[in-house]
Design a protein around this motif. Structure first.
Motif, PDB file in Angstrom:
ATOM      1  N   TRP A  44      39.723   8.391  84.061  1.00  0.00           N
ATOM      2  CA  TRP A  44      39.837   9.151  85.302  1.00  0.00           C
ATOM      3  C   TRP A  44      40.728   8.459  86.343  1.00  0.00           C
ATOM      4  O   TRP A  44      40.865   8.962  87.451  1.00  0.00           O
ATOM      5  N   SER A  45      41.269   7.311  86.016  1.00  0.00           N
ATOM      6  CA  SER A  45      42.098   6.575  86.990  1.00  0.00           C
ATOM      7  C   SER A  45      43.344   6.044  86.292  1.00  0.00           C
ATOM      8  O   SER A  45      43.560   4.842  86.206  1.00  0.00           O
ATOM      9  N   ALA A  46      44.145   6.948  85.772  1.00  0.00           N
ATOM     10  CA  ALA A  46      45.341   6.560  85.035  1.00  0.00           C
ATOM     11  C   ALA A  46      46.289   5.769  85.940  1.00  0.00           C
ATOM     12  O   ALA A  46      46.577   6.179  87.065  1.00  0.00           O
ATOM     13  N   GLY A  47      46.748   4.633  85.416  1.00  0.00           N
ATOM     14  CA  GLY A  47      47.694   3.812  86.163  1.00  0.00           C
ATOM     15  C   GLY A  47      47.058   2.895  87.183  1.00  0.00           C
ATOM     16  O   GLY A  47      47.779   2.172  87.885  1.00  0.00           O
ATOM     17  N   ARG A  82      34.882  10.373  75.433  1.00  0.00           N
ATOM     18  CA  ARG A  82      36.031  10.962  74.736  1.00  0.00           C
ATOM     19  C   ARG A  82      35.767  12.384  74.245  1.00  0.00           C
ATOM     20  O   ARG A  82      36.286  12.799  73.203  1.00  0.00           O
ATOM     21  N   VAL A  83      34.965  13.144  74.994  1.00  0.00           N
ATOM     22  CA  VAL A  83      34.734  14.542  74.627  1.00  0.00           C
ATOM     23  C   VAL A  83      35.334  15.501  75.647  1.00  0.00           C
ATOM     24  O   VAL A  83      35.481  16.685  75.362  1.00  0.00           O
ATOM     25  N   TRP A  84      35.664  15.026  76.846  1.00  0.00           N
ATOM     26  CA  TRP A  84      36.361  15.823  77.853  1.00  0.00           C
ATOM     27  C   TRP A  84      37.728  15.203  78.072  1.00  0.00           C
ATOM     28  O   TRP A  84      37.898  13.981  77.938  1.00  0.00           O
ATOM     29  N   PRO A  85      38.727  15.999  78.427  1.00  0.00           N
ATOM     30  CA  PRO A  85      40.084  15.466  78.588  1.00  0.00           C
ATOM     31  C   PRO A  85      40.171  14.473  79.745  1.00  0.00           C
ATOM     32  O   PRO A  85      39.405  14.536  80.704  1.00  0.00           O
ATOM     33  N   GLU A  86      41.124  13.569  79.635  1.00  0.00           N
ATOM     34  CA  GLU A  86      41.348  12.589  80.684  1.00  0.00           C
ATOM     35  C   GLU A  86      41.959  13.251  81.915  1.00  0.00           C
ATOM     36  O   GLU A  86      42.502  14.340  81.852  1.00  0.00           O
ATOM     37  N   GLY A  87      41.864  12.541  83.036  1.00  0.00           N
ATOM     38  CA  GLY A  87      42.440  13.041  84.279  1.00  0.00           C
ATOM     39  C   GLY A  87      41.521  12.787  85.451  1.00  0.00           C
ATOM     40  O   GLY A  87      40.374  12.360  85.295  1.00  0.00           O
ATOM     41  N   GLU A  88      42.047  13.036  86.640  1.00  0.00           N
ATOM     42  CA  GLU A  88      41.275  12.838  87.855  1.00  0.00           C
ATOM     43  C   GLU A  88      40.038  13.736  87.854  1.00  0.00           C
ATOM     44  O   GLU A  88      40.089  14.900  87.440  1.00  0.00           O
TER      45      GLU A  88
END
Length: 608
Positions: free
Chosen positions: A271-274, A498-504
């Motif tokens: 949830w916190s890419a980068g 790892r069952v819901w897509p990544e992202g904010e």
């Protein structure tokens, strides 16, 4: 906070001062009254809070008389308790929850004739996933459990956990008496969260199985990310976690972790890419045998060397297990907005507890008075009473239907009339109920004590319910950010699994239904008038009907159904624009293909 001293007594003012008129909060009294608080692992600084919780549960279970008897009240066991505290709790809970609770992600819904805003698709997908999770996890039931405890005790607690075998987040509610947040100095506040939270409770001994008395403690702790660990055993054969070592004997990192130049291990969460984070949450679940504890240990300082760690269903030993998240999956729910510098909420019974004591005492007196009113005390003079032939003593006289007593010429019979006292006691009961309703802000109308025929108008009823409106508003305000936090945690735990897509993580909230009855006929009249006269849009009118309790599941779909039958409006649109395509679009009809083949007409017949 401790205040000044008055004589030889210490005046303590804190979140539980409303119970100070009883001796329950004194440490010695609390440990004597409630045996489960007598264990040495119970911290001294938490005794007032735990004793308050126990006392409130006693009132809820009609055991306040037994509680008073435990404090030396000889008449406590005879106290009449008719469920008034439980009625207050249930009423407050019902008004808080409203008619329904719905998970809403802002931006997920829009009218069909309007273009969706940016991110509406993602918001709708998250809302659908959250609602599906809530249905599987029986979310309304869990809310009822936690909120009833919060309304009664002032505090409720949710705990989230990832279940690998089920592939979803589990939601559980815990007794607030098991909840022990460990605060740093000056950290305790409603806006702050401790870095370490414990849940602890006693486990009874079972001599038949050879099991001794134990204490179980579950700990969630935020700490720096450490090298990878795995389940193993110590020299004594106990289950522990051990560091994973490589072929060269150095510690191995968890896949995806990075060792920085500063020596910290960082991790990028879904949830916190980068944005690398050096923090993770560790879970520990262990038991201690009380006989093994020697010295001044409490729940915050139980020795790790004497712990027996539990094992999860998937075989993972719960000894500082890395949960792969950077937050504690624990949400504390206060019933009220805490005072400055406080963390704990206040029970709905707190300020009316003495009134409930008065009401129970009056009910007890009323019961005694009704006994003498129904079966009055009779004094006989000059009566010939039956005599026991064996002893020559007069037999006791009982009043029965059809009884006849022979009196002498100067004899008389006097009856003790206690009906005026009974009427006065009943009047006092009504007075106390009104006082409790007013001081609790649940109001006489909210508790059903107000005769509907005495209300002159609907506006007068709204004024009578205004304290209840402010109470419900404050209770919901104290919870709004907590449920938003809980739903954000649900998203992130599914991402970590790892069952819901990544992202904010998107903002989601729990929307409560209306707490007071709605005049549906008046709302319908307002909507019809507003839409007809053009001061309300059809979409707004349908949403007003939906909020009033009409069985409308989807506002946009309902608008579409209405427009398909709005032929008068379509005719006016045709007259105003002359555009047949616009009319068909308004009626939600398919477009016509004006470029298709024409049907040939028969030739005209020649004129004669």
């Amino acid at each position: 906070m401790p205040g000044g001293t008055v004589g030889l007594r210490e005046l303590v003012i804190d979140a539980w001062s409303w119970l100070s008129y009883k001796e329950t909060l004194a440490p010695e009294t609390a440990r004597r009254t409630f045996p489960e608080l007598a264990g040495q692992w119970v911290p001294e600084e938490d005794l007032r809070r735990l004793a308050a919780y126990k006392s409130l549960v006693a009132y809820d279970q009609n055991q306040a008389g037994q509680l008073a008897a435990a404090h030396g009240d000889e008449d406590g066991g005879e106290r009449r308790e008719l469920g008034d505290p439980s009625r207050l709790i249930e009423a407050a809970l019902g008004y808080l929850l409203g008619s329904e609770q719905k998970i809403v992600v802002p931006g997920a819904e829009h009218a069909e004739d309007e273009p969706p805003a940016e991110g509406a698709g993602s918001a709708a997908a998250v809302q659908e996933r959250l609602r599906a999770w809530a249905k599987k996890e029986q979310f309304p039931l869990r809310v009822q459990q936690a909120e009833r405890c919060a309304v009664r005790c002032g505090d409720g607690v949710y705990v989230l956990s990832w279940a690998p075998d089920k592939g979803r987040v589990l939601l559980r509610t815990y007794d607030p008496g098991w909840y022990f947040p460990e605060w740093e100095e000056g950290e305790q506040d409603i806006a702050e969260y401790p870095r370490r939270v414990h849940f602890a409770w006693g486990l009874p001994a079972d001599p038949a199985k050879g099991v001794k008395e134990r204490v179980r403690r579950i700990t969630y702790e935020l700490d720096w990310i450490a090298p990878a660990t795995r389940s193993g055993y110590d020299v004594a054969g106990g289950a522990v976690r051990e560091t994973v070592l490589g072929d060269d004997g150095t510690a191995v990192l968890t896949p995806g972790d990075v060792l920085t130049e500063t020596g910290r291990i960082t991790r990028i969460y879904p949830w916190s890419a980068g944005r690398p984070s050096p923090v993770t949450c560790y879970l520990t679940d262990a038991e201690w045998v009380l006989d093994d504890l020697r010295g001044s240990y409490d729940v915050y300082s139980l020795p790790a060397g004497k712990a027996r760690y539990r094992t999860r269903a998937d075989g993972e030993v719960l000894d500082r297990l890395d949960l792969q998240v950077d937050f504690q999956p624990v949400v504390h729910i206060p019933n009220s907005i805490p005072d400055v510098g406080e963390h704990w909420g206040r029970s709905v019974l707190a300020l009316v507890l003495q009134g409930l004591d008065e009401l129970a005492a009056t009910d007890t007196d009323s019961s005694a008075a009704s006994a003498t009113t129904g079966s009055p005390v009779i004094a006989l003079a000059g009566a010939r009473l039956p005599v026991d032939r064996a002893t020559g003593q007069a037999l006791p006289v009982r009043v029965r239907a059809g009884s006849v007593w022979e009196l002498s010429e100067s004899g008389r019979m006097d009856t003790l009339d206690t009906s005026p006292q009974l009427a006065e006691l009943r009047s006092r009961i009504d007075h106390l109920q009104d006082r409790i309703a007013a001081n609790s802000r649940l109001t006489a109308a909210g508790l059903g004590l107000l005769d509907p025929t005495e209300v002159p108008s609907g506006y007068a009823l709204q004024l009578a319910l205004s304290p209840l409106d402010s109470l419900v508003g404050a209770m919901r305000l104290a919870r709004s950010d907590r449920y938003a936090l809980l739903l954000r945690m649900v998203q992130r735990l599914h991402q970590a699994g790892r069952v819901w897509p990544e992202g904010e993580s998107l903002s989601a909230e729990l929307v409560w239904g209306p707490h007071a009855p709605t005049d549906r006929a008046a709302v319908l009249a307002d909507v019809v008038s507003g839409v007809t006269n053009g001061v309300l849009s059809l979409e707004t009118g349908v949403r007003m009907l939906q909020d009033a309790g009409y069985p409308i599941e989807d506002a946009a779909e309902e608008v579409a159904r209405i427009q398909k039958r709005a032929f008068d409006q379509a005719a006016r649109l045709a007259d105003a624009t002359g555009d047949n395509a616009a009319v068909r679009e308004y009626l939600r009809l398919p477009k016509t293909d004006l470029g298709g083949p024409r049907v040939p007409l028969p030739p005209k017949r020649p004129e004669a």
